[in-house]
Design a protein around this motif. Structure first.
Motif, PDB file in Angstrom:
ATOM      1  N   PHE A  83      27.469  31.496  36.156  1.00  0.00           N
ATOM      2  CA  PHE A  83      27.215  32.177  35.013  1.00  0.00           C
ATOM      3  C   PHE A  83      27.985  31.597  33.581  1.00  0.00           C
ATOM      4  O   PHE A  83      29.021  31.004  33.970  1.00  0.00           O
ATOM      5  CB  PHE A  83      27.610  33.781  35.002  1.00  0.00           C
ATOM      6  CG  PHE A  83      27.118  34.627  36.059  1.00  0.00           C
ATOM      7  CD1 PHE A  83      25.787  35.126  35.916  1.00  0.00           C
ATOM      8  CD2 PHE A  83      27.638  34.687  37.313  1.00  0.00           C
ATOM      9  CE1 PHE A  83      25.048  36.126  36.800  1.00  0.00           C
ATOM     10  CE2 PHE A  83      26.968  35.574  38.512  1.00  0.00           C
ATOM     11  CZ  PHE A  83      25.761  36.168  38.119  1.00  0.00           C
ATOM     12  N   ASN A  87      32.873  34.784  35.513  1.00  0.00           N
ATOM     13  CA  ASN A  87      32.879  35.888  36.442  1.00  0.00           C
ATOM     14  C   ASN A  87      33.498  35.910  37.570  1.00  0.00           C
ATOM     15  O   ASN A  87      32.995  36.413  38.759  1.00  0.00           O
ATOM     16  CB  ASN A  87      31.409  36.520  36.653  1.00  0.00           C
ATOM     17  CG  ASN A  87      30.798  37.026  35.466  1.00  0.00           C
ATOM     18  OD1 ASN A  87      31.053  36.956  34.315  1.00  0.00           O
ATOM     19  ND2 ASN A  87      29.393  37.207  35.509  1.00  0.00           N
ATOM     20  N   LEU A  88      34.630  35.053  37.541  1.00  0.00           N
ATOM     21  CA  LEU A  88      35.563  35.348  38.704  1.00  0.00           C
ATOM     22  C   LEU A  88      36.132  36.652  38.988  1.00  0.00           C
ATOM     23  O   LEU A  88      36.384  37.540  38.004  1.00  0.00           O
ATOM     24  CB  LEU A  88      36.864  34.030  38.772  1.00  0.00           C
ATOM     25  CG  LEU A  88      36.190  32.551  38.828  1.00  0.00           C
ATOM     26  CD1 LEU A  88      37.512  31.912  38.613  1.00  0.00           C
ATOM     27  CD2 LEU A  88      35.445  32.189  39.957  1.00  0.00           C
ATOM     28  N   PHE A  89      36.560  37.021  40.230  1.00  0.00           N
ATOM     29  CA  PHE A  89      37.052  38.192  40.469  1.00  0.00           C
ATOM     30  C   PHE A  89      38.635  38.083  40.257  1.00  0.00           C
ATOM     31  O   PHE A  89      39.420  37.494  40.824  1.00  0.00           O
ATOM     32  CB  PHE A  89      36.945  38.615  41.987  1.00  0.00           C
ATOM     33  CG  PHE A  89      35.678  38.475  42.284  1.00  0.00           C
ATOM     34  CD1 PHE A  89      34.619  39.219  41.759  1.00  0.00           C
ATOM     35  CD2 PHE A  89      35.087  37.806  43.588  1.00  0.00           C
ATOM     36  CE1 PHE A  89      33.268  39.039  42.045  1.00  0.00           C
ATOM     37  CE2 PHE A  89      33.822  37.727  43.851  1.00  0.00           C
ATOM     38  CZ  PHE A  89      33.071  38.412  43.309  1.00  0.00           C
ATOM     39  N   PRO A  90      39.044  38.848  39.193  1.00  0.00           N
ATOM     40  CA  PRO A  90      40.366  38.551  38.697  1.00  0.00           C
ATOM     41  C   PRO A  90      41.391  39.076  39.567  1.00  0.00           C
ATOM     42  O   PRO A  90      42.891  38.649  39.499  1.00  0.00           O
ATOM     43  CB  PRO A  90      40.442  39.539  37.258  1.00  0.00           C
ATOM     44  CG  PRO A  90      39.341  40.301  37.313  1.00  0.00           C
ATOM     45  CD  PRO A  90      38.321  39.893  38.236  1.00  0.00           C
ATOM     46  N   HIS A  91      40.975  40.166  40.417  1.00  0.00           N
ATOM     47  CA  HIS A  91      42.174  40.584  41.337  1.00  0.00           C
ATOM     48  C   HIS A  91      42.317  39.691  42.722  1.00  0.00           C
ATOM     49  O   HIS A  91      43.194  39.768  43.390  1.00  0.00           O
ATOM     50  CB  HIS A  91      41.967  42.022  41.622  1.00  0.00           C
ATOM     51  CG  HIS A  91      40.721  42.172  42.482  1.00  0.00           C
ATOM     52  ND1 HIS A  91      39.361  41.623  41.990  1.00  0.00           N
ATOM     53  CD2 HIS A  91      40.430  42.486  43.801  1.00  0.00           C
ATOM     54  CE1 HIS A  91      38.285  41.890  43.038  1.00  0.00           C
ATOM     55  NE2 HIS A  91      38.961  42.434  43.976  1.00  0.00           N
ATOM     56  N   TYR A 133      45.790  32.862  40.393  1.00  0.00           N
ATOM     57  CA  TYR A 133      44.871  33.787  39.906  1.00  0.00           C
ATOM     58  C   TYR A 133      44.256  33.274  38.819  1.00  0.00           C
ATOM     59  O   TYR A 133      44.466  32.537  38.088  1.00  0.00           O
ATOM     60  CB  TYR A 133      45.477  35.383  39.571  1.00  0.00           C
ATOM     61  CG  TYR A 133      46.008  36.015  40.804  1.00  0.00           C
ATOM     62  CD1 TYR A 133      45.296  36.933  41.302  1.00  0.00           C
ATOM     63  CD2 TYR A 133      47.174  35.729  41.463  1.00  0.00           C
ATOM     64  CE1 TYR A 133      45.416  37.407  42.535  1.00  0.00           C
ATOM     65  CE2 TYR A 133      47.711  36.426  42.612  1.00  0.00           C
ATOM     66  CZ  TYR A 133      46.855  37.397  42.994  1.00  0.00           C
ATOM     67  OH  TYR A 133      47.164  37.932  44.200  1.00  0.00           O
ATOM     68  N   ASP A 135      43.240  34.316  35.879  1.00  0.00           N
ATOM     69  CA  ASP A 135      43.590  34.296  34.570  1.00  0.00           C
ATOM     70  C   ASP A 135      44.842  33.135  34.128  1.00  0.00           C
ATOM     71  O   ASP A 135      45.119  32.985  33.008  1.00  0.00           O
ATOM     72  CB  ASP A 135      44.013  35.481  34.069  1.00  0.00           C
ATOM     73  CG  ASP A 135      45.490  36.028  34.817  1.00  0.00           C
ATOM     74  OD1 ASP A 135      45.917  35.212  35.808  1.00  0.00           O
ATOM     75  OD2 ASP A 135      45.826  37.277  34.642  1.00  0.00           O
ATOM     76  N   ARG A 136      45.087  32.291  35.303  1.00  0.00           N
ATOM     77  CA  ARG A 136      46.057  31.208  34.940  1.00  0.00           C
ATOM     78  C   ARG A 136      45.253  30.017  34.577  1.00  0.00           C
ATOM     79  O   ARG A 136      45.849  29.066  34.687  1.00  0.00           O
ATOM     80  CB  ARG A 136      46.996  31.145  36.268  1.00  0.00           C
ATOM     81  CG  ARG A 136      47.755  32.372  36.492  1.00  0.00           C
ATOM     82  CD  ARG A 136      48.874  32.695  35.488  1.00  0.00           C
ATOM     83  NE  ARG A 136      49.873  31.757  35.603  1.00  0.00           N
ATOM     84  CZ  ARG A 136      50.869  31.511  34.692  1.00  0.00           C
ATOM     85  NH1 ARG A 136      50.887  32.465  33.902  1.00  0.00           N
ATOM     86  NH2 ARG A 136      51.762  30.733  34.944  1.00  0.00           N
ATOM     87  N   ARG A 149      32.742  28.617  44.626  1.00  0.00           N
ATOM     88  CA  ARG A 149      32.579  30.092  45.362  1.00  0.00           C
ATOM     89  C   ARG A 149      31.077  30.265  45.533  1.00  0.00           C
ATOM     90  O   ARG A 149      30.768  30.624  46.835  1.00  0.00           O
ATOM     91  CB  ARG A 149      32.881  31.251  44.247  1.00  0.00           C
ATOM     92  CG  ARG A 149      32.853  32.510  44.633  1.00  0.00           C
ATOM     93  CD  ARG A 149      33.130  33.605  43.762  1.00  0.00           C
ATOM     94  NE  ARG A 149      32.343  33.741  42.559  1.00  0.00           N
ATOM     95  CZ  ARG A 149      32.552  34.500  41.624  1.00  0.00           C
ATOM     96  NH1 ARG A 149      33.568  35.561  41.825  1.00  0.00           N
ATOM     97  NH2 ARG A 149      31.770  34.637  40.715  1.00  0.00           N
TER      98      ARG A 149
END
Lengths: 245, 198
Positions: A83, A87-91, A133, A135-136, A149
């Motif tokens: 996308f 839309n990676l999974f942030p957790h 993660y 956001d880094r 992914r």
């Protein structure tokens, strides 16, 4: 591999797709170009069943998604989508982002999934990011992780939904390089893109969409140098003019 | 403590049910909505009276005729409704693109909830959740209304006997001894979560 026949789709009274016919054969790279709102993204979402079509047929790898009761989950395993907004999974860390679907959907063991994921991350120069993660990471890195992914599910076809539109200009190149490498490796791909130069270089075929219809399609050289339809000409002129500014 | 685990489980279940899509599941969604509306709308004390006095009066066998059991059930149902709303707001705060990304990888609706949506939702609602638990700790005092021994009731008795309000202070300290560690736990969980993301 992918075939759309007379596909229609409306959101409320807004007809987004008004009879799309489109084919993507195995090992083919097809670029969708056209103004915003022309239906490029919607086509991609219909192909992996994120949106149901109102009319017509969507056949992916022999599965007709437009049939009621079609096994969408099974079809989606064959289709990877990336996308615009990553839309990676942030957790989850990068490695877990990549291994989640192989483990939960394909039932792979942790060790096996992580080994395959590490190889993929390595291939795209992300091996040192495995434990970070999302956001880094920079936007370009996040988008490459999103591609990895999707690839981890070993899809038969990859869909790219304006994957460089949310990136800083200097990060676009890395992501395009990944897509280029996939094309060389023979991946079947359908890209919605605003990167005309890239579409021209990488695609076997270019489709120009406007108003929910495929207005014109052909080999990239012909599409970009001698488009037949006046609407295609006007669109490309506008894009070129914008670039000169 | 048992009540807290039950409240969490119930709240999460109701919240997930309320977020299920599709017309076929409408009865479940409606049921979950009615549950939250009713058990959140009725005062806790009234629920405890209803369950604590009402249900044992139906003539059940031991140990199911104990007022304390039904008073606890009343508290669980009451707080379950509050916590369900907290979870639901958490689930709704996760952007729909996360669900799209999960589904596009071939995860089923349930797997997407389980591995992608709920973990993010729960992390976001930990502070308001612990807030509810602090309130729950205190509302256990209401169970006293149906009989069993509990700190506030003990204090009341002692105060009445000796006309000395120290027992109230002792009761307050007892409650604080339970709720303050809970508050610090909230801080610690939040800090740990932030540290993990660095």
């Amino acid at each position: 591999m992918i075939e759309l026949r007379g596909v229609t789709k409306a959101f409320g009274t807004n007809a987004v797709l008004r009879g799309i016919d489109l084919r993507v054969d195995t090992h083919e790279v097809v670029a969708l170009i056209g103004p915003s709102g022309s239906g490029k993204s919607t086509i991609l979402k219909c192909i992996n069943g994120l949106e149901r079509v109102d009319g017509g047929q969507v056949v992916v790898d022999g599965i007709d998604l437009s049939q009621p009761g079609a096994d969408l989950d099974r079809a989606r395993r064959r289709v990877g989508i990336v996308f615009q907004s990553f839309n990676l999974f942030p957790h989850l860390c990068v490695l877990d982002n990549v291994t989640l679907a192989p483990r939960r959907v394909l039932g792979r063991g942790r060790a096996e999934a992580e080994k395959a994921a590490s190889e993929l991350l390595d291939r795209f120069g992300l091996s040192d990011k495995a434990d970070d993660y999302p956001d880094r990471l920079s936007g370009g890195q996040q988008q490459r992780v999103a591609i990895v992914r999707a690839l981890a599910m070993a899809p038969a076809v990859m869909l790219f939904d304006e994957v460089t539109s949310a990136l800083d200009p200097e990060l676009v190149g890395d992501v395009l390089e990944v897509i280029r490498e996939l094309a060389v490796a023979g991946m079947t791909m359908l890209l919605a893109t605003h990167e005309m130069g890239f579409a021209r270089e990488i695609a076997n075929r270019v489709c120009f969409l406007d108003g929910g219809l495929v207005v014109e399609e052909g080999p990239p050289e012909q599409m970009f140098t001698a488009p037949a339809q006046p609407r295609t000409q006007a669109f490309l002129q506008r894009v070129l003019a914008a670039r000169r500014l | 403590m048992i009540a807290e685990v039950a409240v969490l489980a119930l709240g999460l279940l109701v919240a997930v049910v309320r977020n299920l899509p599709g017309p076929a599941l409408f009865p479940f969604r409606a049921l979950a909505t009615i549950y939250t509306d009713v058990f959140r709308g009725v005062p806790t004390l009234l629920l405890i009276f209803l369950f604590g006095f009402g249900i044992p009066a139906l003539g059940l066998n031991r140990p199911w005729n104990k007022a304390i059991i039904w008073a606890t059930v009343a508290i669980i149902l009451n707080y379950g409704a509050y916590v369900a709303e907290v979870f639901r707001s958490g689930i709704r705060s996760v952007h729909p693109s996360q669900m799209a990304a999960a589904r596009s990888l071939g995860l089923s609706q349930w797997q997407s909830f389980r591995f992608v949506i709920i973990p993010q939702a729960v992390r976001r609602v930990i502070p308001p959740l612990l807030n509810d638990f602090v309130a729950l700790q205190k509302d256990t005092a209401l169970v006293a209304a149906v009989g069993p021994i509990e700190a506030l009731r003990e204090a009341q008795t002692a105060t009445a006997k000796h006309f000395n309000f120290t027992p109230y202070v002792v009761a307050a300290v007892l409650f604080l001894a339970l709720t303050i560690p809970l508050a610090r736990l909230t801080d610690w969980l939040t800090a740990r979560q932030e540290a993990a993301r660095q």
